[in-house]
Scaffold this motif. Structure first.
Motif, short mmCIF file in Angstrom:
data_model
loop_
_atom_site.label_atom_id
_atom_site.label_comp_id
_atom_site.label_asym_id
_atom_site.label_seq_id
_atom_site.Cartn_x
_atom_site.Cartn_y
_atom_site.Cartn_z
N SER A 1 11.60 8.18 -13.94
CA SER A 1 12.49 7.03 -13.75
C SER A 1 12.37 6.48 -12.33
O SER A 1 12.35 5.26 -12.13
CB SER A 1 13.95 7.45 -14.02
N PHE A 2 12.27 7.37 -11.37
CA PHE A 2 12.13 6.96 -9.98
C PHE A 2 10.80 6.22 -9.77
O PHE A 2 10.74 5.22 -9.06
CB PHE A 2 12.21 8.18 -9.07
N THR A 3 9.76 6.70 -10.42
CA THR A 3 8.44 6.06 -10.32
C THR A 3 8.47 4.64 -10.89
O THR A 3 7.97 3.69 -10.27
CB THR A 3 7.38 6.89 -11.07
N ILE A 4 9.09 4.49 -12.06
CA ILE A 4 9.19 3.17 -12.68
C ILE A 4 10.04 2.24 -11.82
O ILE A 4 9.76 1.04 -11.69
CB ILE A 4 9.78 3.29 -14.11
N TYR A 5 11.09 2.80 -11.21
CA TYR A 5 11.96 2.01 -10.33
C TYR A 5 11.18 1.39 -9.17
O TYR A 5 11.46 0.26 -8.75
CB TYR A 5 13.08 2.91 -9.80
N MET A 6 10.17 2.11 -8.66
CA MET A 6 9.43 1.61 -7.50
C MET A 6 8.42 0.52 -7.85
O MET A 6 8.01 -0.26 -6.97
CB MET A 6 8.69 2.77 -6.82
N ILE A 7 7.99 0.43 -9.10
CA ILE A 7 6.93 -0.51 -9.47
C ILE A 7 7.28 -1.96 -9.13
O ILE A 7 6.44 -2.68 -8.57
CB ILE A 7 6.57 -0.35 -10.96
N PRO A 8 8.50 -2.45 -9.42
CA PRO A 8 8.81 -3.85 -9.05
C PRO A 8 8.73 -4.11 -7.55
O PRO A 8 8.67 -5.27 -7.14
CB PRO A 8 10.25 -4.03 -9.57
N VAL B 1 0.84 -1.20 0.00
CA VAL B 1 0.00 0.00 0.00
C VAL B 1 0.87 1.25 0.00
O VAL B 1 0.62 2.21 -0.75
CB VAL B 1 -0.94 -0.01 1.23
N PHE B 2 1.91 1.25 0.83
CA PHE B 2 2.81 2.40 0.90
C PHE B 2 3.47 2.66 -0.45
O PHE B 2 3.50 3.79 -0.95
CB PHE B 2 3.88 2.15 1.97
N ILE B 3 4.01 1.60 -1.06
CA ILE B 3 4.68 1.76 -2.35
C ILE B 3 3.70 2.21 -3.43
O ILE B 3 4.01 3.06 -4.27
CB ILE B 3 5.38 0.45 -2.76
N ALA B 4 2.49 1.67 -3.40
CA ALA B 4 1.47 2.07 -4.38
C ALA B 4 1.15 3.56 -4.23
O ALA B 4 0.98 4.27 -5.24
CB ALA B 4 0.21 1.23 -4.19
N ILE B 5 1.06 4.04 -2.99
CA ILE B 5 0.79 5.47 -2.76
C ILE B 5 1.92 6.32 -3.31
O ILE B 5 1.69 7.34 -3.98
CB ILE B 5 0.58 5.73 -1.26
N TRP B 6 3.16 5.90 -3.06
CA TRP B 6 4.30 6.67 -3.57
C TRP B 6 4.36 6.63 -5.10
O TRP B 6 4.70 7.63 -5.73
CB TRP B 6 5.59 6.13 -2.96
N ILE B 7 4.04 5.50 -5.69
CA ILE B 7 4.01 5.42 -7.16
C ILE B 7 2.98 6.40 -7.71
O ILE B 7 3.23 7.11 -8.71
CB ILE B 7 3.69 3.98 -7.61
N ALA B 8 1.81 6.47 -7.06
CA ALA B 8 0.77 7.39 -7.52
C ALA B 8 1.21 8.84 -7.36
O ALA B 8 1.01 9.67 -8.27
CB ALA B 8 -0.51 7.14 -6.72
N ILE B 9 1.83 9.17 -6.22
CA ILE B 9 2.25 10.56 -5.97
C ILE B 9 3.33 10.99 -6.95
O ILE B 9 3.22 12.05 -7.60
CB ILE B 9 2.74 10.71 -4.52
N PHE B 10 4.39 10.18 -7.09
CA PHE B 10 5.48 10.58 -7.97
C PHE B 10 5.10 10.43 -9.43
O PHE B 10 5.62 11.17 -10.29
CB PHE B 10 6.74 9.79 -7.64
N GLY B 11 4.19 9.51 -9.74
CA GLY B 11 3.69 9.43 -11.11
C GLY B 11 2.91 10.68 -11.48
O GLY B 11 3.08 11.24 -12.59
#
Length: 663
Positions: free
Chosen positions: A459-466, A415-425
């Motif tokens: 790039s940072f957003t894509i890095y977090m997806i895995p 959940v935390f990573i998904a929130i960060w992906i959404a914010i930085f995306g």
């Protein structure tokens, strides 16, 4: 307003690696001969590292004082007056009560002297003992008694008692200088971070447009160039004075006691999460947070008076008007600084205000330089929006801390990573011009700088997806919850096969009281007694892991060092791991609640308090991570270690302990 400021101060940092010290205070004795019948008994304490020794007089409810007891040899000697001590340093501490107290203490070295007179000239030796307690800023060791022996036959002659007083004072001055050197290094770090924060605040739309307005004011008011430069310098000094006063106010009113150990305080983390979200939404353009307009109006009216007073109120007007942009930065900075001592908030505000004041003063003194400044425009709002996105992402770290400490599992890793992906995306789309917010200016193209920043964020957003599928994400390992604190410990949609999986699905296959630590599949105990009993049963050494749910360096060790194949093999197959969380806020059972040995009169109510006190008393350390390899009789088989990011060094430490266990 006071409550708002107090909430702004609720920020903290994670733990750092420990320094372990055994018997940190050593005593030596000597004797000074003043006359044929008068001697000075000299007791010298050598104090290691960050430890300190308290004075002979302490406030009520504080630690035990340093106390000397001399044997008068059955009336053969006469004790003259009290034992003298160095000047020392008065420091504020909360070790002995939540409200805290100021206590005099000594660092590095302390020399105590007691004058005596011989009634019987046949006495050659005097016996005594000293009772004392050794403490750092965060913990204390149990009280200790040391025997002292003074050999009068080895006394050295001194000309007068004033020499003794001078020596005591010099020892205190030396200790004070050494302490100040250590503090200075930390204060320089605070100053540098604050200085950079000041420049970040300078580029916000609340501050940057005020530079030409200020220059215009000084150009009109100054009759000559020299007067303009003088007024500009006074203006800059006024800005610095206002912010430094704020730092002093924080130190005075709140003090270290209000900011002590907030890294695991649930309510402070939740409150600061809410505050950062409010400021982030404001930065994104939903509304403006400003101080009452009447304040600015009154200050502006005073600025029209001219002269030194008018210049000062102009500086005050800048601080008030720019609050909506500088408030979150100043508040976070003050809290970070306040956790490092009383002087740190003042030094922090000095660095912040210097970065703000320099451009205003320089451009006011040399208005021609204004031509080199970029025009105010939409880029200023872009800076503010970017800060808003960053604050929003940071806010969830505080919410995560609260969730980890309470073990609610509401904000797990995915959940935390998904929130960060959404914010930085969303931030990447904003920088590419695909999203527009209320105060943005229409753009027909994006600049090279904005495009470059957008690519970095993307790039940072894509890095977090895995990370959703179990990737460790080492670049941000200090921010998300640990990998085992997740809905799917092995990654979304991934089921691990093999013995570990069988053990995970069949809890009967695990030893009593044991847990599997994903994704490493290490069998770990959270109960000291059950883990020790299992180690005796299987014939393996014990590794105590003093850790914390909100411990940053603990997560780095688990994700960057424990995953190395040779280290992982040892942890899974050659030792029994007992992980003791010192910030576990779950209450102890009624029959386990006992009185604290470190703080008499207080009860140990939580599981984490129990493990923290065990670590402090038995191993003379209280920082995490802290690793102990021990035998079945609970004796160490190697020296305990703390944060050790070098995997090879950590593996060698493990192998050394295992080798010693087999001997």
């Amino acid at each position: 307003m006071k409550k708002i400021l107090a909430f702004l101060l609720c920020f903290t940092v994670g733990f750092s690696a420990l320094g372990q010290i055994h018997d940190p205070i050593q005593w030596k004795t000597s004797v000074e001969k003043v006359s044929e019948t008068t001697y000075n008994l000299v007791s010298t304490a050598t104090i290691e590292g960050e430890w300190h020794l308290y004075a002979q007089e302490v406030p009520k409810g504080g630690p035990i004082p340093t106390t000397f007891t001399y044997d008068d040899e059955g009336g053969k000697i006469k004790i003259v007056g009290n034992t003298s001590e160095p000047e020392g340093k008065i420091k504020f501490t909360t070790l002995f009560g939540e409200e805290g107290m100021n206590i005099k203490s000594f660092a590095k070295k302390a020399v105590f002297k007691q004058e005596i007179e011989l009634v019987d000239a046949s006495v050659n030796q005097i016996n005594a003992f000293v009772e004392f307690i050794a403490c750092t800023d965060e913990m204390c060791l149990p009280p200790k008694e040391v025997d002292l022996v003074f050999d009068l036959t080895k006394a050295t002659a001194v000309t007068a008692s004033t020499d003794a007083t001078k020596e005591v004072k010099t020892a205190g001055e030396v200790a004070s200088k050494e302490t100040k050197k250590e503090e200075k290094r930390g204060l320089w770090g605070i100053f540098f971070i604050a200085f950079l924060s000041g420049f970040a605040a300078l580029l916000t739309p609340c501050v940057f447009p005020m530079i030409p307005m200020t220059v215009s004011f000084f150009t009109k008011q100054s009759k000559s160039k020299s007067q303009g430069i003088r007024n500009a310098i006074i203006y800059g000094i006024s800005i610095i004075a206002i912010y430094v006063f704020l730092g002093w106010f924080v130190s005075l009113v709140f003090g270290p006691s209000a900011l002590n150990a907030l890294s695991t305080n649930v309510w402070f983390n939740i409150v600061f999460f809410l505050i950062l979200v409010i400021f982030a939404v404001s930065f994104l353009g939903a509304f403006e947070i400003t101080l009452p307009s009447s304040w600015a109006t009154k200050v502006d009216s005073q600025a029209d008076r001219g002269g030194l007073i008018g210049i000062f109120f102009m500086a005050l007007a800048l601080a008030i008007v720019s609050f909506s942009c500088t408030g979150p930065i100043v508040g976070t900075l003050l809290v970070e600084a306040s956790t490092k001592g009383v002087l740190a908030p003042i030094i922090g505000m000095l660095g912040f205000s210097l970065a703000i004041a320099l451009p205003f003063a320089l451009f006011a003194a040399f208005p021609g330089w204004l031509n080199s400044l970029p025009k105010s425009g939409g880029w200023l709002n872009t800076v503010k929006v970017v800060l808003g996105f960053l604050e929003l992402a940071l806010a969830f770290k505080f919410l995560s801390n609260a969730d980890l400490v309470l073990q609610l599992h509401l904000l797990e890793r995915e959940v935390f990573i998904a929130i960060w992906i959404a914010i930085f995306g969303a931030l990447a789309f904003y920088l590419f011009g695909k999203i527009q917010l209320p105060h943005d200016s229409p753009i027909s193209h994006i600049s090279v700088g904005r495009l470059s920043l957008g690519l970095i964020v993307l790039s940072f957003t894509i890095y977090m997806i895995p990370g959703l599928w179990g990737a460790p994400l080492n670049l941000i390992s200090a921010f998300p919850p640990p990998q085992h604190y997740s809905e799917s410990p092995y990654g979304v949609g991934f089921t691990k096969k093999g013995t570990a999986s069988v053990q995970q699905d069949n809890h009967e296959a695990l030893p009593e009281g044991a847990h599997l630590m994903p994704p490493h599949d290490i069998i770990s105990f959270h109960d000291y007694d059950k883990g020790l009993a299992y180690a005796k049963k299987v014939g393996k050494p014990v590794m105590l892991d003093f850790t914390g749910h909100a411990c940053v360096n603990c997560r780095k060790m688990e994700q960057n060092v424990w995953v190395k194949p040779k280290v992982l093999d040892v942890l899974k197959n050659k030792v029994v791991l007992i992980s003791l969380y010192v910030d576990d806020k779950r209450p102890l059972k009624d029959d386990e609640v006992v009185e604290s040995k470190l703080n008499p009169g207080k009860k140990l109510k939580y599981i984490g308090q129990k493990w923290s006190e065990l670590q402090t008393i038995k191993y003379k350390a209280n920082s995490q991570p802290f690793y102990v390899l021990m035998n079945h009789d609970e004796s160490n088989i190697s020296d305990p270690v703390g944060y050790m990011p070098d995997a090879d060094e950590y593996f060698n430490w493990l192998e050394e302990g295992i080798t010693n266990f087999k001997k």
